[in-house]
Design a protein around this motif. Structure first.
Motif, PDB file in Angstrom:
ATOM      1  N   MET A   1      55.014 107.149 -20.069  1.00  0.00           N
ATOM      2  CA  MET A   1      54.861 106.700 -20.621  1.00  0.00           C
ATOM      3  C   MET A   1      55.050 106.213 -21.873  1.00  0.00           C
ATOM      4  SD  MET A   1      50.753 105.590 -20.264  1.00  0.00           S
ATOM      5  CE  MET A   1      50.123 106.737 -21.212  1.00  0.00           C
ATOM      6  N   ALA A   2      55.534 104.817 -22.820  1.00  0.00           N
ATOM      7  CA  ALA A   2      55.485 104.607 -24.048  1.00  0.00           C
ATOM      8  C   ALA A   2      54.105 103.637 -24.418  1.00  0.00           C
ATOM      9  CB  ALA A   2      56.712 103.307 -23.632  1.00  0.00           C
ATOM     10  N   ILE A   3      53.857 104.404 -25.797  1.00  0.00           N
ATOM     11  CA  ILE A   3      52.770 104.100 -25.765  1.00  0.00           C
ATOM     12  C   ILE A   3      53.216 103.360 -27.548  1.00  0.00           C
ATOM     13  CG2 ILE A   3      50.850 105.121 -26.768  1.00  0.00           C
ATOM     14  CD1 ILE A   3      51.166 105.328 -23.819  1.00  0.00           C
ATOM     15  N   GLU A   4      52.219 101.652 -27.423  1.00  0.00           N
ATOM     16  CA  GLU A   4      52.106 101.224 -29.175  1.00  0.00           C
ATOM     17  C   GLU A   4      50.727 100.699 -29.215  1.00  0.00           C
ATOM     18  OE1 GLU A   4      55.178  98.558 -31.374  1.00  0.00           O
ATOM     19  OE2 GLU A   4      54.825  98.030 -28.659  1.00  0.00           O
ATOM     20  N   VAL A   5      50.507 100.894 -31.047  1.00  0.00           N
ATOM     21  CA  VAL A   5      49.384 100.382 -31.156  1.00  0.00           C
ATOM     22  C   VAL A   5      49.925  99.616 -32.569  1.00  0.00           C
ATOM     23  CG1 VAL A   5      47.539 101.391 -32.421  1.00  0.00           C
ATOM     24  CG2 VAL A   5      48.393 103.116 -30.805  1.00  0.00           C
ATOM     25  N   LEU A   6      49.213  98.159 -32.235  1.00  0.00           N
ATOM     26  CA  LEU A   6      49.122  97.200 -33.071  1.00  0.00           C
ATOM     27  C   LEU A   6      47.934  96.200 -33.114  1.00  0.00           C
ATOM     28  CD1 LEU A   6      52.581  95.558 -30.627  1.00  0.00           C
ATOM     29  CD2 LEU A   6      52.914  96.920 -33.211  1.00  0.00           C
ATOM     30  N   PRO A   7      48.052  96.009 -34.686  1.00  0.00           N
ATOM     31  CA  PRO A   7      47.609  95.090 -35.358  1.00  0.00           C
ATOM     32  C   PRO A   7      47.028  94.096 -33.991  1.00  0.00           C
ATOM     33  CG  PRO A   7      48.367  95.250 -36.976  1.00  0.00           C
ATOM     34  CD  PRO A   7      49.347  96.097 -35.636  1.00  0.00           C
ATOM     35  N   VAL A  62      46.410  98.711 -28.315  1.00  0.00           N
ATOM     36  CA  VAL A  62      47.139 100.194 -27.467  1.00  0.00           C
ATOM     37  C   VAL A  62      48.275  99.595 -26.412  1.00  0.00           C
ATOM     38  CG1 VAL A  62      45.262 101.817 -26.327  1.00  0.00           C
ATOM     39  CG2 VAL A  62      47.555 102.997 -27.216  1.00  0.00           C
ATOM     40  N   TYR A  63      49.517  99.502 -26.350  1.00  0.00           N
ATOM     41  CA  TYR A  63      49.982  99.407 -25.133  1.00  0.00           C
ATOM     42  C   TYR A  63      50.533 100.161 -24.619  1.00  0.00           C
ATOM     43  CZ  TYR A  63      49.099  95.022 -27.316  1.00  0.00           C
ATOM     44  OH  TYR A  63      49.010  93.328 -27.748  1.00  0.00           O
ATOM     45  N   ALA A  64      50.218 100.257 -23.050  1.00  0.00           N
ATOM     46  CA  ALA A  64      51.088 101.555 -22.637  1.00  0.00           C
ATOM     47  C   ALA A  64      52.717 100.880 -21.249  1.00  0.00           C
ATOM     48  CB  ALA A  64      49.931 101.733 -21.641  1.00  0.00           C
ATOM     49  N   ASP A  65      53.857 101.298 -21.638  1.00  0.00           N
ATOM     50  CA  ASP A  65      54.485 101.039 -21.033  1.00  0.00           C
ATOM     51  C   ASP A  65      54.207  99.188 -21.126  1.00  0.00           C
ATOM     52  OD1 ASP A  65      56.294 102.391 -20.696  1.00  0.00           O
ATOM     53  OD2 ASP A  65      54.669 103.280 -18.103  1.00  0.00           O
ATOM     54  N   GLY A  66      54.092  99.000 -22.270  1.00  0.00           N
ATOM     55  CA  GLY A  66      54.166  97.113 -22.889  1.00  0.00           C
ATOM     56  C   GLY A  66      52.921  96.090 -22.311  1.00  0.00           C
ATOM     57  N   GLY A 114      44.517 109.533 -23.109  1.00  0.00           N
ATOM     58  CA  GLY A 114      44.921 110.170 -23.977  1.00  0.00           C
ATOM     59  C   GLY A 114      44.707 109.249 -25.265  1.00  0.00           C
ATOM     60  N   LEU A 115      44.500 107.397 -24.439  1.00  0.00           N
ATOM     61  CA  LEU A 115      44.652 106.661 -25.546  1.00  0.00           C
ATOM     62  C   LEU A 115      44.107 106.225 -26.796  1.00  0.00           C
ATOM     63  CD1 LEU A 115      45.566 104.024 -23.186  1.00  0.00           C
ATOM     64  CD2 LEU A 115      47.334 105.440 -24.557  1.00  0.00           C
ATOM     65  N   MET A 116      42.469 107.119 -26.177  1.00  0.00           N
ATOM     66  CA  MET A 116      41.519 107.205 -27.152  1.00  0.00           C
ATOM     67  C   MET A 116      42.444 107.723 -28.292  1.00  0.00           C
ATOM     68  SD  MET A 116      37.649 107.483 -25.895  1.00  0.00           S
ATOM     69  CE  MET A 116      37.021 106.966 -27.485  1.00  0.00           C
ATOM     70  N   HIS A 117      42.840 108.919 -28.207  1.00  0.00           N
ATOM     71  CA  HIS A 117      44.309 109.429 -30.169  1.00  0.00           C
ATOM     72  C   HIS A 117      44.958 108.455 -29.659  1.00  0.00           C
ATOM     73  CE1 HIS A 117      42.311 114.039 -29.013  1.00  0.00           C
ATOM     74  NE2 HIS A 117      42.376 112.978 -27.979  1.00  0.00           N
ATOM     75  N   ASP A 118      45.445 108.030 -29.811  1.00  0.00           N
ATOM     76  CA  ASP A 118      46.364 106.597 -30.215  1.00  0.00           C
ATOM     77  C   ASP A 118      46.019 105.902 -30.666  1.00  0.00           C
ATOM     78  OD1 ASP A 118      49.240 107.712 -28.518  1.00  0.00           O
ATOM     79  OD2 ASP A 118      47.952 106.899 -26.678  1.00  0.00           O
TER      80      ASP A 118
END
Length: 188
Positions: A1-7, A62-66, A114-118
């Protein structure tokens, strides 16, 4: 799973997909509880729309797989009316205007990954790149017990400790009957 965090800046549509009620007349926070809970629903939506249109923005997504999967509210403490007027969360050297992490939301279908960590890492990085020298949160002390989703919106002491935050002071605030702490992390 690709994770990205953006403003959230420039990402209103993504924020609104799960933070703004879809049904006319429905209630909801729209992440305004700490900002200004006195506002009506249309005013809350307008406020957050403006916040998502300007730097530094109201938080991170946070984005998971876009796909947008969650949200964390992080901004200068001085922008949170409820915190500035709080009698239960102490004020500590406010002249430093710490950035405050006040809320986590992970969408159904994305929980227990685990997305709260990200989100927490992304919130800290967003505060740092926006010029913050200090970031703080007000998580709940679980003492190893499970906390319900509603009470856990502030995060847990254990989560914050795993990301380099230190306990500063116990508060008079509670979530789900459990004590909340002021936890801080220096960014410089």
């Amino acid at each position: 799973m690709a994770i990205e965090v953006l403003p959230a800046t420039g990402r209103w549509d993504d924020f609104a997909t799960f933070m703004v009620p879809r049904k006319a007349g429905a209630g909801g926070c729209v992440c305004m509880s700490y900002r200004d809970a006195r506002l009506s629903m249309p005013e809350r939506v307008d406020y957050m729309h403006r916040e998502c249109s300007a730097e530094p923005g109201p938080g991170v997504l946070v984005y998971a797989d876009g796909e947008v999967a969650g949200w964390c509210s992080v901004a200068p403490k001085s922008t949170y009316r409820r915190l500035m007027n709080s009698r239960t969360i102490p004020h500590l050297d406010e002249e430093r205007d710490p950035w405050s992490i006040v809320c986590f939301v992970v969408r159904g279908g994305f929980r227990k990954r685990g997305l709260m960590h990200d989100l927490l890492d992304g919130a800290v990085e967003h505060a740092r790149t926006s010029g913050a020298a200090l970031v703080e949160g007000y998580p709940v002390e679980t003492r190893g017990e499970r906390v319900d989703v509603i009470s856990g919106y502030v995060g847990t002491v254990e989560l914050f400790e795993k990301h380099g935050f230190a306990r500063v002071r116990e508060t008079d605030a509670h979530s789900g009957g459990a004590v909340r702490w002021v936890m801080r992390r220096e960014l410089v």
